[in-house]
Design a protein around this motif. Sequence first.
Motif, short mmCIF file in Angstrom:
data_model
loop_
_atom_site.label_atom_id
_atom_site.label_comp_id
_atom_site.label_asym_id
_atom_site.label_seq_id
_atom_site.Cartn_x
_atom_site.Cartn_y
_atom_site.Cartn_z
N GLU A 36 -29.94 4.51 -46.13
CA GLU A 36 -28.99 4.12 -45.09
C GLU A 36 -29.56 3.02 -44.20
N VAL A 37 -28.68 2.46 -43.39
CA VAL A 37 -29.07 1.48 -42.37
C VAL A 37 -28.51 1.98 -41.04
N HIS A 38 -29.35 1.99 -40.05
CA HIS A 38 -28.95 2.49 -38.73
C HIS A 38 -27.92 1.57 -38.08
N PRO A 39 -26.79 2.11 -37.61
CA PRO A 39 -25.77 1.29 -36.94
C PRO A 39 -26.18 0.97 -35.51
N TYR A 40 -27.15 0.12 -35.38
CA TYR A 40 -27.76 -0.24 -34.10
C TYR A 40 -26.71 -0.70 -33.09
N VAL A 41 -26.78 -0.15 -31.88
CA VAL A 41 -25.92 -0.45 -30.72
C VAL A 41 -24.44 -0.14 -30.94
N SER A 42 -24.11 0.66 -31.93
CA SER A 42 -22.71 1.07 -32.12
C SER A 42 -22.46 2.33 -31.29
N GLY A 43 -21.58 2.22 -30.31
CA GLY A 43 -21.44 3.24 -29.29
C GLY A 43 -20.97 4.60 -29.75
N ALA A 44 -19.85 4.65 -30.47
CA ALA A 44 -19.30 5.94 -30.88
C ALA A 44 -20.26 6.68 -31.79
N GLU A 45 -20.87 5.97 -32.73
CA GLU A 45 -21.83 6.60 -33.63
C GLU A 45 -22.99 7.20 -32.84
N ALA A 46 -23.48 6.46 -31.84
CA ALA A 46 -24.60 6.94 -31.03
C ALA A 46 -24.19 8.16 -30.22
N GLY A 53 -31.53 3.84 -26.36
CA GLY A 53 -31.25 5.21 -25.93
C GLY A 53 -30.45 5.26 -24.65
N GLY A 54 -30.59 4.25 -23.79
CA GLY A 54 -29.77 4.18 -22.58
C GLY A 54 -28.31 3.98 -22.94
N SER A 55 -28.07 3.14 -23.93
CA SER A 55 -26.70 2.95 -24.42
C SER A 55 -26.18 4.24 -25.05
N GLY A 56 -26.99 4.85 -25.93
CA GLY A 56 -26.55 6.07 -26.60
C GLY A 56 -26.29 7.21 -25.64
N SER A 57 -27.15 7.35 -24.62
CA SER A 57 -26.97 8.43 -23.66
C SER A 57 -25.72 8.22 -22.81
N LEU A 58 -25.45 6.96 -22.44
CA LEU A 58 -24.26 6.71 -21.62
C LEU A 58 -22.99 6.84 -22.46
N TRP A 59 -23.06 6.46 -23.74
CA TRP A 59 -21.91 6.71 -24.61
C TRP A 59 -21.68 8.21 -24.76
N ALA A 60 -22.75 8.98 -24.88
CA ALA A 60 -22.59 10.43 -24.95
C ALA A 60 -21.94 10.97 -23.68
N ALA A 61 -22.33 10.42 -22.53
CA ALA A 61 -21.72 10.84 -21.27
C ALA A 61 -20.23 10.53 -21.26
N GLN A 62 -19.86 9.34 -21.75
CA GLN A 62 -18.45 8.95 -21.75
C GLN A 62 -17.62 9.78 -22.72
N LEU A 63 -18.23 10.21 -23.82
CA LEU A 63 -17.49 10.91 -24.87
C LEU A 63 -17.55 12.44 -24.75
N ALA A 64 -18.44 12.95 -23.89
CA ALA A 64 -18.69 14.39 -23.86
C ALA A 64 -17.42 15.20 -23.62
N ARG A 65 -16.62 14.81 -22.67
CA ARG A 65 -15.45 15.62 -22.29
C ARG A 65 -14.42 15.72 -23.41
N SER A 66 -14.24 14.64 -24.16
CA SER A 66 -13.24 14.64 -25.22
C SER A 66 -13.80 15.10 -26.56
N TYR A 67 -15.06 14.78 -26.83
CA TYR A 67 -15.63 15.06 -28.15
C TYR A 67 -16.31 16.42 -28.22
N ALA A 68 -16.97 16.83 -27.17
CA ALA A 68 -17.72 18.09 -27.19
C ALA A 68 -17.49 18.85 -25.88
N LEU A 124 -24.37 14.18 -29.01
CA LEU A 124 -23.65 15.41 -28.68
C LEU A 124 -23.73 16.44 -29.81
N ASP A 125 -23.67 15.97 -31.05
CA ASP A 125 -23.78 16.91 -32.18
C ASP A 125 -25.19 17.45 -32.32
#
Length: 433
Positions: free
Chosen positions: A175-185, A218-233, A190-191
């Motif tokens: 695989e190749v890491h989807p670097y800086v892709s927000g939803a994936e991160a 990781g700052g991007s990934g953590s903030l995306w997790a914060a934005q998605l937490a309520r709807s996704y998890a 959260l999972d």
Amino acid sequence: MVISHRSRKPLPRRAALLAAAGLFGGLLAVPAVTAAAGTPQACSAADADIYRPPDRATATPGAVVACRRVDSLPMVIGGPPLNAWKVQYGSTDGRGRRVSAVGTVVVPQKPWTGPGERPLVAFVPGTLGIGPQCAFSRQLAGQYQDAYEGPNIAALLNAGYAVAATDGQGYMDGEVHPYVSGAEAGHAVLDMARAASRVPGTGVSPDAEVGIWGYSEGGSGSLWAAQLARSYAPELHVVGAASGGIPADLKEVASNLDGQFFAGFLVDAFVGLSVTHPELPFDDILDDSGRKAVKDAESLCALGTVSRFPLARIEQYTKDGLTLDQIYALRGSDGTTWGDAVRANKLGAGVGTPGSGARYEIGFPVFQYRGLLDEVIPDRTASATRRAYCDAGVATRWTAYVGDHLTGDAQAIGDVVNWLGDRFGGKADTGNC
């Protein structure tokens, strides 16, 4: 200009300041923290099986696909006696398709003596490289490349918290890491938090309070997790998210990196977005040097990437010498442009408080921080993200440190752990907007 298109597919086995090499080398000389013997052995998958993606990913988000006990985590310097597990778990990509990802659950051996269940911190590593050899779980377990955040993990463990550290998506074999892709991160973070309580023997409760922490990528990934937490998890009890050195506006960051010392991060970003957006023209616009750059980027980790691409400009890798703005205008087979893909990953847009009707409702405090001398993330990017959160009414605390991009991470460790401790302790934080 008409450009033929061939779908971009992940290729097999396809940072840090150079001055930090001495720091990394110093860390390697410290004895490993060893996990205890005699704890449950239900997780018995071979290490190779942890990184082998299923033929068809079907696991529900957060479900454990495979796990194994880890004997030691040599990168966790100065931490307490611990137990650790590698885990492959189910997640979803940015288009809602099921995928698998890998991470590490780490739990102090000392019993939790605080109120309630032992808190859990979902940790998101900074930039490591985009090939599977760079996975954080591999580096934590002793396959050294150039990961540098072992002290962050140690500080959390010393505070008594369990840690669920995701590699992020795209770090399994081939695989190749989807670097800086927000939803994936965000989904991977959260999972991973969901999976921590499902790994046999961890003792992590599904009712544990959850904090989120990451810096740089990781700052991007953590903030995306914060934005998605309520709807996704929504079942996760997230009490706060700390995010530093955030590449929140990829266009601004790209302009800052192009032709500069850390241009390798820009190369990684284009490769990563080509993985999540295979409909966009990518292979067909590259010249021979561009194809070699992609191959090199996927075979190197963070320090190697920085060393390979200093002062590189993106146009030197395309057939027609395309600038960033010209690439942004290119349209894929579904009508999406590169500019659309980049804009979709901008943090701070559409945020709000619970009940606001915003796309991303955040019901817990957020701690944002940066180094004042950060040469990777422009000040205007960090300031705009803070302003967007404050204007939306999200409780936001802001701190700046006298350091650059790398040292800003280390300087914040104590403050972040204390801030998370206050959230776990039930203390309110209205921010300092």
